[in-house]
Design a protein around this motif. Structure first.
Motif, PDB file in Angstrom:
ATOM      1  N   ALA A  60      -2.736  -6.682 -13.848  1.00 19.97           N
ATOM      2  CA  ALA A  60      -1.960  -6.989 -15.054  1.00 19.97           C
ATOM      3  C   ALA A  60      -2.341  -6.027 -16.188  1.00 19.97           C
ATOM      4  CB  ALA A  60      -2.202  -8.434 -15.472  1.00 19.97           C
ATOM      5  N   TYR A  61      -3.644  -5.833 -16.357  1.00 19.85           N
ATOM      6  CA  TYR A  61      -4.100  -4.928 -17.419  1.00 19.85           C
ATOM      7  C   TYR A  61      -3.658  -3.492 -17.126  1.00 19.85           C
ATOM      8  CZ  TYR A  61      -7.213  -2.394 -20.532  1.00 19.85           C
ATOM      9  OH  TYR A  61      -7.712  -1.553 -21.481  1.00 19.85           O
ATOM     10  N   GLY A  62      -3.793  -3.086 -15.844  1.00 21.67           N
ATOM     11  CA  GLY A  62      -3.405  -1.728 -15.469  1.00 21.67           C
ATOM     12  C   GLY A  62      -1.930  -1.473 -15.722  1.00 21.67           C
ATOM     13  N   LEU A  63      -1.095  -2.437 -15.337  1.00 18.68           N
ATOM     14  CA  LEU A  63       0.347  -2.257 -15.537  1.00 18.68           C
ATOM     15  C   LEU A  63       0.682  -2.219 -17.023  1.00 18.68           C
ATOM     16  CD1 LEU A  63       1.756  -4.487 -12.671  1.00 18.68           C
ATOM     17  CD2 LEU A  63       1.917  -2.015 -12.882  1.00 18.68           C
ATOM     18  N   TYR A  64      -0.045  -3.024 -17.803  1.00 16.75           N
ATOM     19  CA  TYR A  64       0.160  -3.009 -19.254  1.00 16.75           C
ATOM     20  C   TYR A  64      -0.166  -1.620 -19.802  1.00 16.75           C
ATOM     21  CZ  TYR A  64      -1.178  -3.805 -24.132  1.00 16.75           C
ATOM     22  OH  TYR A  64      -1.324  -3.691 -25.479  1.00 16.75           O
ATOM     23  N   ARG A  65      -1.274  -1.053 -19.337  1.00 20.47           N
ATOM     24  CA  ARG A  65      -1.657   0.284 -19.782  1.00 20.47           C
ATOM     25  C   ARG A  65      -0.643   1.326 -19.304  1.00 20.47           C
ATOM     26  NH1 ARG A  65      -6.891   1.236 -21.862  1.00 20.47           N
ATOM     27  NH2 ARG A  65      -6.046   3.319 -22.118  1.00 20.47           N
ATOM     28  N   VAL A  66      -0.107   1.130 -18.104  1.00 19.89           N
ATOM     29  CA  VAL A  66       0.886   2.076 -17.586  1.00 19.89           C
ATOM     30  C   VAL A  66       2.133   2.068 -18.456  1.00 19.89           C
ATOM     31  CG1 VAL A  66       2.474   2.470 -15.675  1.00 19.89           C
ATOM     32  CG2 VAL A  66       0.076   2.057 -15.208  1.00 19.89           C
ATOM     33  N   LEU A  67       2.547   0.856 -18.863  1.00 22.81           N
ATOM     34  CA  LEU A  67       3.734   0.754 -19.725  1.00 22.81           C
ATOM     35  C   LEU A  67       3.502   1.486 -21.044  1.00 22.81           C
ATOM     36  CD1 LEU A  67       4.902  -2.926 -19.173  1.00 22.81           C
ATOM     37  CD2 LEU A  67       5.979  -0.823 -18.390  1.00 22.81           C
ATOM     38  N   GLY A  68       2.262   1.453 -21.517  1.00 29.85           N
ATOM     39  CA  GLY A  68       1.960   2.089 -22.785  1.00 29.85           C
ATOM     40  C   GLY A  68       1.681   3.574 -22.667  1.00 29.85           C
ATOM     41  N   ALA A  69       1.573   4.070 -21.441  1.00 29.32           N
ATOM     42  CA  ALA A  69       1.215   5.483 -21.271  1.00 29.32           C
ATOM     43  C   ALA A  69       2.384   6.375 -21.682  1.00 29.32           C
ATOM     44  CB  ALA A  69       0.834   5.744 -19.823  1.00 29.32           C
ATOM     45  N   PRO A  70       2.071   7.501 -22.304  1.00 30.51           N
ATOM     46  CA  PRO A  70       3.136   8.401 -22.742  1.00 30.51           C
ATOM     47  C   PRO A  70       3.747   9.150 -21.565  1.00 30.51           C
ATOM     48  CG  PRO A  70       1.015   9.391 -23.163  1.00 30.51           C
ATOM     49  CD  PRO A  70       0.730   8.013 -22.651  1.00 30.51           C
ATOM     50  N   ASP A  71       4.960   9.665 -21.768  1.00 31.21           N
ATOM     51  CA  ASP A  71       5.606  10.451 -20.722  1.00 31.21           C
ATOM     52  C   ASP A  71       4.989  11.840 -20.678  1.00 31.21           C
ATOM     53  OD1 ASP A  71       7.133   8.311 -20.296  1.00 31.21           O
ATOM     54  OD2 ASP A  71       8.966   9.116 -21.214  1.00 31.21           O
ATOM     55  N   THR A 112       8.951  10.242 -14.963  1.00 30.51           N
ATOM     56  CA  THR A 112       8.637  10.151 -13.528  1.00 30.51           C
ATOM     57  C   THR A 112       7.132  10.158 -13.283  1.00 30.51           C
ATOM     58  OG1 THR A 112       8.894  12.530 -13.388  1.00 30.51           O
ATOM     59  CG2 THR A 112      10.735  11.196 -12.636  1.00 30.51           C
ATOM     60  N   VAL A 113       6.382  10.584 -14.302  1.00 30.48           N
ATOM     61  CA  VAL A 113       4.928  10.574 -14.138  1.00 30.48           C
ATOM     62  C   VAL A 113       4.425   9.151 -13.898  1.00 30.48           C
ATOM     63  CG1 VAL A 113       4.253  10.282 -16.547  1.00 30.48           C
ATOM     64  CG2 VAL A 113       2.865  11.688 -15.043  1.00 30.48           C
ATOM     65  N   LYS A 114       5.242   8.152 -14.224  1.00 28.10           N
ATOM     66  CA  LYS A 114       4.849   6.758 -13.991  1.00 28.10           C
ATOM     67  C   LYS A 114       4.599   6.493 -12.513  1.00 28.10           C
ATOM     68  CE  LYS A 114       5.935   4.467 -18.066  1.00 28.10           C
ATOM     69  NZ  LYS A 114       5.312   5.533 -18.858  1.00 28.10           N
ATOM     70  N   ILE A 115       5.277   7.253 -11.641  1.00 27.39           N
ATOM     71  CA  ILE A 115       5.082   7.054 -10.203  1.00 27.39           C
ATOM     72  C   ILE A 115       3.653   7.425  -9.810  1.00 27.39           C
ATOM     73  CG2 ILE A 115       5.877   7.773  -7.912  1.00 27.39           C
ATOM     74  CD1 ILE A 115       8.620   8.163  -9.070  1.00 27.39           C
ATOM     75  N   MET A 116       3.083   8.358 -10.572  1.00 28.22           N
ATOM     76  CA  MET A 116       1.725   8.797 -10.248  1.00 28.22           C
ATOM     77  C   MET A 116       0.739   7.631 -10.240  1.00 28.22           C
ATOM     78  SD  MET A 116      -0.648  11.500 -12.269  1.00 28.22           S
ATOM     79  CE  MET A 116      -1.030  10.363 -13.586  1.00 28.22           C
ATOM     80  N   ILE A 121      -6.361  16.297 -17.432  1.00 33.25           N
ATOM     81  CA  ILE A 121      -5.433  15.194 -17.665  1.00 33.25           C
ATOM     82  C   ILE A 121      -5.779  14.544 -18.994  1.00 33.25           C
ATOM     83  CG2 ILE A 121      -4.499  13.066 -16.727  1.00 33.25           C
ATOM     84  CD1 ILE A 121      -5.473  13.933 -14.003  1.00 33.25           C
ATOM     85  N   ASP A 122      -4.736  14.240 -19.735  1.00 33.21           N
ATOM     86  CA  ASP A 122      -4.946  13.620 -21.043  1.00 33.21           C
ATOM     87  C   ASP A 122      -5.497  12.209 -20.857  1.00 33.21           C
ATOM     88  OD1 ASP A 122      -4.232  14.065 -23.980  1.00 33.21           O
ATOM     89  OD2 ASP A 122      -3.572  12.005 -23.562  1.00 33.21           O
ATOM     90  N   PRO A 123      -6.439  11.796 -21.723  1.00 27.94           N
ATOM     91  CA  PRO A 123      -7.014  10.445 -21.585  1.00 27.94           C
ATOM     92  C   PRO A 123      -5.957   9.340 -21.601  1.00 27.94           C
ATOM     93  CG  PRO A 123      -8.245  11.716 -23.189  1.00 27.94           C
ATOM     94  CD  PRO A 123      -7.091  12.569 -22.774  1.00 27.94           C
ATOM     95  N   SER A 124      -4.862   9.545 -22.335  1.00 27.30           N
ATOM     96  CA  SER A 124      -3.826   8.509 -22.399  1.00 27.30           C
ATOM     97  C   SER A 124      -3.194   8.277 -21.040  1.00 27.30           C
ATOM     98  CB  SER A 124      -2.755   8.909 -23.417  1.00 27.30           C
ATOM     99  OG  SER A 124      -2.136  10.106 -22.991  1.00 27.30           O
ATOM    100  N   ILE A 125      -3.288   9.268 -20.145  1.00 29.36           N
ATOM    101  CA  ILE A 125      -2.779   9.106 -18.777  1.00 29.36           C
ATOM    102  C   ILE A 125      -3.930   8.746 -17.847  1.00 29.36           C
ATOM    103  CG2 ILE A 125      -1.688  10.328 -16.853  1.00 29.36           C
ATOM    104  CD1 ILE A 125       0.380  10.786 -18.652  1.00 29.36           C
ATOM    105  N   LEU A 126      -5.074   9.354 -18.104  1.00 30.15           N
ATOM    106  CA  LEU A 126      -6.209   9.188 -17.191  1.00 30.15           C
ATOM    107  C   LEU A 126      -6.678   7.739 -17.141  1.00 30.15           C
ATOM    108  CD1 LEU A 126      -8.264  10.561 -15.353  1.00 30.15           C
ATOM    109  CD2 LEU A 126      -9.730  10.854 -17.340  1.00 30.15           C
ATOM    110  N   TRP A 127      -6.755   7.076 -18.315  1.00 33.90           N
ATOM    111  CA  TRP A 127      -7.298   5.716 -18.307  1.00 33.90           C
ATOM    112  C   TRP A 127      -6.440   4.724 -17.531  1.00 33.90           C
ATOM    113  CZ3 TRP A 127     -11.915   4.104 -18.452  1.00 33.90           C
ATOM    114  CH2 TRP A 127     -12.892   4.857 -19.101  1.00 33.90           C
TER     115      TRP A 127
END
Lengths: 61, 246, 222
Positions: free
Chosen positions: B32-43, B50-54, B194-200
């Protein structure tokens, strides 16, 4: 939040992942209840494993 | 053939019964937390959304390799120490690992369509994951064709070790082959930091997937132990009936 | 005569006898190569270009064909038990059987490959290169296949399971075999690196295959 021009692919990727994981979970859960049911039936009929017998009689195998 | 020593598996079953609900709960929370962070991650500035697939593709790739790693360790346990739980661990890891490898392939292909313009490219990484998937399928085929669990687990252990030796060689040769036939245009990602906003979010998702793997693996191990118990009891019942008739 | 050579000669005799698998591999190879133009079309330029790849793939499949009988017949008539109990290490016995298998099924494939290359419009000197890469690479196929054969006999299932288990493991051999052949024929890559790696794969599988196969037999048949 917008998913851009390729929203279909992103949604499809997540959907496939959810589907496969759901299949795995269903397999694990259904398999568990099936094995428990068969085990219960066998125990009801008085079949025991060797380790469950007090005298440790040879049960074969 | 030695009868499976049920004392240890029984203790193991008790532990699993206690641990599994907690593990499943923690997995759900981290997801749940991971998906929340994924939603908040920048493109990504190149790939857009499409980077969301990563965030699912990379953890699945990691687990596809870890699955074989678990099978290799279990294989050593089977062949060297003859530990009955090692058999069970190896067998339970195969379908779970195969499923994550499948997820990795499908998401990779769905990621490739917008990025590379085609569902499948014979890219070195995708191809070696495909071969790994074939190895997993071979392993599953081995388990399907063998009836005697003791026999099949030894054979599977040998195959797991042979595969563990071969996977790096296959990876190397596929990469070599790929540079020989350099594809026309592949958008290379990564390389730069990789930018921290994506890495975390990626790390959180990797943790969630790993927890999911172990939850499923433990549950599958429990099922396998029960299945072997049922098998033993059915054989004893059959023997008992045969004894009563004669 | 040492036990090793005795076993080697026995296996070779058995495989060229009636009912042996030696000529079956060659026949299968011939048929696969003949089928290819029907699928691809009789365009000689295209066939010449992909000829080495077809020959390699055909040889790969043909070398797998007789493998599932490698231990199965010995298992059925009990001689495998004698080998396992004998004084000769099982690894050595497996190696002897594998070498015999390569000499009777792998080597004929290498010999016949240039003849089949004629039908695919592969040039004379190019066929020499293909045969050379096959000579270097088919031992790897046999020694990887031995592991699968040992696993198959312990599971009492041969045939398709063996192919499913073994084929993914032979991908590196196929890659470097075809690459070496193509490099020699068309360039521009140098012939040396893929060929030496191919030889390395053969040597490594020669060193490891018998041990893995013997372990599979020991653990599976006790």
């Amino acid at each position: 939040m917008t998913l851009g021009p390729h929203a279909d692919f992103i949604v499809a990727a997540y959907a496939v992942t959810v589907f496969v994981i759901a299949l795995l979970v269903a397999w694990v859960v259904l398999d568990y209840s099936a094995q428990r049911r068969v085990l219960g039936n066998l125990e009801e009929r008085g079949v025991t494993r060797r380790s469950q017998r007090p005298d440790g009689a040879k049960g074969g195998l | 053939m030695a009868v499976i020593d049920l004392a240890n598996p029984t203790r193991f079953l008790n532990v699993v019964d206690r641990v599994l609900p907690w593990l499943a709960g923690v997995t759900a929370l981290v997801f749940a937390y991971g998906l929340y962070r994924v939603l908040g991650a920048p493109d990504d500035y190149q790939q857009g959304a499409t980077v969301k697939i990563m965030f699912i593709h990379v953890p699945a790739a990691w687990l596809s390799m870890m699955g074989w790693g678990v099978m290799t360790v279990a294989a050593l346990g089977t062949l060297v120490w003859r530990h009955p739980l090692a058999d069970v661990a190896g067998k339970a890891a195969a379908p779970v690992g195969a499923a994550f490898t499948f997820i990795c392939l499908i998401t990779g292909s769905l990621w490739g369509r917008p990025t590379w313009g085609t569902y499948w490219v014979w890219d070195a990484r995708l191809t070696s994951v495909l071969v790994l998937f074939l190895l997993y399928l071979g392993m599953l085929a081995l388990y399907w064709t063998a009836e005697d669990p003791g026999r099949s687990s030894r054979a599977a252990a040998i195959l797991a070790l042979v595969g563990a030796v071969n996977i790096p060689i296959i990876k190397f040769s596929v990469e070599w082959w790929n540079t020989l036939h350099q594809p026309a245009s592949i958008l290379r990602t990564g390389g730069s930091a990789i930018d921290p906003s994506i890495l975390w979010p990626l790390l959180v998702m990797a943790l969630a997937f790993t927890l999911l793997f172990f939850t499923l693996h433990l549950a599958a191990m429990r099922n396998e132990i029960l299945r072997r118990r049922v098998r033993t009891m059915q054989m004893m019942q059959a023997q008992h009936l045969a004894g009563a008739e004669t | 005569m040492s036990a090793f050579t005795a076993l080697l000669i026995r296996d070779m005799r058995l495989s060229v006898r009636v009912g042996g698998g030696a000529l079956m591999g060659v026949l299968f190879f011939l048929i696969v190569v003949v089928m290819m133009p029907f699928a691809i079309g009789p365009d000689l330029n295209l066939l010449a270009r992909i000829g080495p790849a077809i020959l390699w793939l055909g040889a790969l499949l043909a070398s797998l064909l007789a493998l599932d009988r490698l231990f199965a017949t010995d298992y059925e008539d009990g001689s495998l038990d004698l080998l396992m109990m004998g004084r000769m290490p099982l690894e050595l016995a497996v190696a002897a059987k594998a070498i015999a298998h390569w000499l009777t099924t792998g080597l004929p494939l290498v010999v016949i490959a240039p003849v089949l290359g004629l039908m695919l419009n592969v040039e004379m000197n190019a066929m020499g290169w293909v045969a050379l890469t096959l000579l270097a690479g088919t031992p790897a196929l046999t020694f990887i296949g031995v592991i699968g054969a040992a696993l198959a006999v312990t599971l009492r299932r041969g045939g398709l399971l063996l192919a499913v288990l073994v084929l993914p493991l032979t991908i590196p051999v196929l890659i470097f075999g075809v690459a070496a052949a193509n490099a020699a024929i068309m360039g521009p890559q140098p012939f040396g690196p893929p060929f030496t790696i191919l030889c390395a794969l053969s040597l490594a599988s020669f060193a490891l295959g018998p041990f893995a196969a013997a372990a599979a037999l020991r653990h599976g048949l006790e």
